[in-house]
Design an enzyme around this catalytic site. Structure first.
Site, mmCIF file in Angstrom:
data_model
loop_
_atom_site.group_PDB
_atom_site.id
_atom_site.type_symbol
_atom_site.label_atom_id
_atom_site.label_comp_id
_atom_site.label_asym_id
_atom_site.label_seq_id
_atom_site.Cartn_x
_atom_site.Cartn_y
_atom_site.Cartn_z
ATOM 1 N N CYS A 65 0.871 -1.181 0.000
ATOM 2 C CA CYS A 65 0.000 0.000 0.000
ATOM 3 C C CYS A 65 0.904 1.226 0.000
ATOM 4 O O CYS A 65 2.120 1.104 -0.204
ATOM 5 C CB CYS A 65 -1.005 -0.013 1.158
ATOM 6 N N HIS A 98 13.617 -14.312 12.786
ATOM 7 C CA HIS A 98 13.163 -14.224 14.188
ATOM 8 C C HIS A 98 11.649 -14.346 14.348
ATOM 9 O O HIS A 98 11.176 -14.769 15.389
ATOM 10 C CB HIS A 98 13.607 -12.898 14.812
HETATM 11 C C1 RB5 Z 1 -3.969 5.460 0.581
HETATM 12 O O1 RB5 Z 1 -3.989 6.823 0.344
HETATM 13 C C2 RB5 Z 1 -3.093 5.158 1.803
HETATM 14 O O2 RB5 Z 1 -3.682 5.688 2.953
HETATM 15 C C3 RB5 Z 1 -2.858 3.683 1.936
HETATM 16 O O3 RB5 Z 1 -2.272 3.183 0.797
HETATM 17 C C4 RB5 Z 1 -1.928 3.277 3.067
HETATM 18 O O4 RB5 Z 1 -0.755 4.023 3.071
HETATM 19 C C5 RB5 Z 1 -2.551 3.162 4.395
HETATM 20 O O5 RB5 Z 1 -1.955 2.745 5.389
#
Ligand code: RB5
Length: 170
Positions: A65, A98
């Protein structure tokens, strides 16, 4: 190795690149999306990859993400998942040695491609050290009544005093 992958809109580009890299290396990939920049909510992608690993459909998982953090939190909600958010390879190595991490969480916004590539390769090739680390990992999955009463006691007394690693494991 069979590897499950998932990402939100802030991680899909690097996720797609990792998918290609893994296929080129001969791995079998389960790609749960997303596949473009349309905003999506990361939890469902973390859950899907976590469930694929916890159920044994995949041996390892990789989630991406923007920061690595939200999708790691989601994956870690699935019982049996040990997901490590990392931004450099030493953390990826230690997460395996670990913590026996079975899911790796990466950040598209904080890490460059070369760093991500190294994290993935280290995560896939590094084994688990076992021993005292196995004893500690077991405790991550036993937060039931007993663990909770020990924890509440620590809050009452102001200190954790009952967590010595058994000597034979050192
Ligand atoms: C998306 O904008 C962002 O909030 C997501 O990808 C992530 O970083 C959340 O933890």
């Amino acid at each position: 190795m069979k590897i499950a992958l998932g990402a939100d809109h802030a991680g899909y580009a690097d996720k797609d690149r990792i998918v290609q890299m893994l296929r080129d290396a001969g791995h079998e990939v389960l790609d749960y999306g997303t596949h473009d920049a349309t905003p999506v909510d990361y939890p469902q992608y973390g859950y899907a990859v976590g469930e694929a690993v916890a159920s044994g459909q995949a041996e390892r998982g990789i989630v991406v993400c923007g920061s690595s953090l939200g999708i790691a939190m989601a994956a870690n909600k699935v019982p049996g998942v040990r997901c490590a958010p990392v931004t450099e390879p030493l953390s990826a190595e230690l997460a395996r040695r670990h913590n026996d991490a079975n899911v790796l969480a990466l950040s598209e916004r904080l890490s460059g491609w070369e760093m991500l590539e190294r994290c993935v390769n280290v995560f896939l090739k590094t084994g688990f050290d076992g021993g005292r680390h196995a004893h500690r990992i077991e405790q991550l999955f036993e937060f039931g009544d007993d663990q909770r009463s020990r924890t509440l006691k620590a809050l009452e007394t102001g200190a954790v005093t009952d967590a010595q690693t058994p000597k034979d494991l050192l």
